[in-house]
Write a protein that holds these residues in place. Structure first.
Motif, short mmCIF file in Angstrom:
data_model
loop_
_atom_site.label_atom_id
_atom_site.label_comp_id
_atom_site.label_asym_id
_atom_site.label_seq_id
_atom_site.Cartn_x
_atom_site.Cartn_y
_atom_site.Cartn_z
N ILE A 9 70.91 76.40 71.37
CA ILE A 9 70.54 75.35 70.48
C ILE A 9 71.64 74.80 69.64
O ILE A 9 71.93 73.48 69.84
N VAL A 10 72.46 75.52 69.01
CA VAL A 10 73.46 75.29 68.32
C VAL A 10 74.67 74.55 69.03
O VAL A 10 75.28 73.69 68.56
N SER A 12 74.17 72.93 71.81
CA SER A 12 73.82 71.59 72.37
C SER A 12 73.80 70.80 71.12
O SER A 12 74.37 69.60 71.36
N VAL A 13 73.57 71.08 69.92
CA VAL A 13 73.47 70.40 68.77
C VAL A 13 74.90 69.73 68.45
O VAL A 13 75.26 68.59 68.21
N ALA A 14 75.88 70.62 68.54
CA ALA A 14 77.21 70.41 68.45
C ALA A 14 77.75 69.49 69.72
O ALA A 14 78.49 68.54 69.24
N PHE A 16 76.09 67.45 71.36
CA PHE A 16 75.67 65.91 71.12
C PHE A 16 76.20 65.23 70.02
O PHE A 16 76.32 63.96 69.97
N SER A 17 76.49 65.90 68.98
CA SER A 17 76.94 65.67 67.70
C SER A 17 78.44 65.12 68.13
O SER A 17 78.98 63.90 67.57
N ILE A 34 75.34 63.64 60.83
CA ILE A 34 76.19 64.81 61.20
C ILE A 34 76.59 65.62 59.92
O ILE A 34 76.05 66.71 59.88
N VAL A 38 73.18 67.74 60.54
CA VAL A 38 73.54 68.70 61.35
C VAL A 38 74.43 69.78 60.60
O VAL A 38 74.19 71.10 60.75
N MET A 42 73.28 73.66 60.23
CA MET A 42 74.12 74.81 60.88
C MET A 42 74.59 75.72 59.68
O MET A 42 74.55 77.04 60.17
#
Length: 150
Positions: A9-10, A12-14, A16-17, A34, A38, A42
């Motif tokens: 998850i982290v 993927s989030v990073a 896409f950010s 972000i 984000v 995070m």
């Protein structure tokens, strides 16, 4: 949720950010999302895992490489360390895009810098500093050297 799922998850989030940062770098909302979204999520995740990974019976310290290695012997601490990298590299990427926009450096020129920062942290930042120096025809003395803004 397992540590592997949280890791995915982290990441993927990073990822896409970084994509949003490059594609929408001229939009103010991307920095708000972000920075306020984000980074906060995070950071909270980091705090949770660093507390559980380094708390209690953890051994090691910061005085030698062997002790740092021992400090990060728990999977929770390693995950927290990884989140640390993701957040700080993304923050550097935000600074690069804002600085490049302010100085008129084309976003396609900074794409290798962003990729380098995403994958290799300081190497991408160094590449940007080199590009920035060539673009400005002068080495800036600090990251917010306003006299170099055109």
């Amino acid at each position: 949720m397992t540590l592997e799922q949280i890791f995915s998850i982290v990441n993927s989030v990073a990822f896409f950010s970084w994509i949003f940062l490059f594609v929408f770098y001229k939009k103010k909302w991307v920095f708000t999302v972000i920075f306020s979204g984000v980074f906060v999520l995070m950071a909270l995740t980091y705090i949770w895992f660093i507390a559980s990974g380094l708390g209690g019976d953890s051994q090691g310290g910061f005085d030698s490489l062997a002790n740092v290695k021992a400090l990060f012997s728990k999977d929770e601490a390693v995950l927290a360390g990884w989140i640390h990298y993701l957040v700080f590299d993304l923050f550097v990427g935000m600074w690069i895009t804002q600085d490049a926009k302010k100085r008129g450096i084309n976003r396609w020129v900074i794409l290798p810098c962003l990729l380098g920062t995403f994958m290799l942290g300081p190497a991408g930042l160094l590449l940007y500093i080199i590009i920035r120096t060539v673009h400005l025809k002068r080495f800036p003395h600090h990251p917010y050297d306003e006299e170099l803004v055109f």
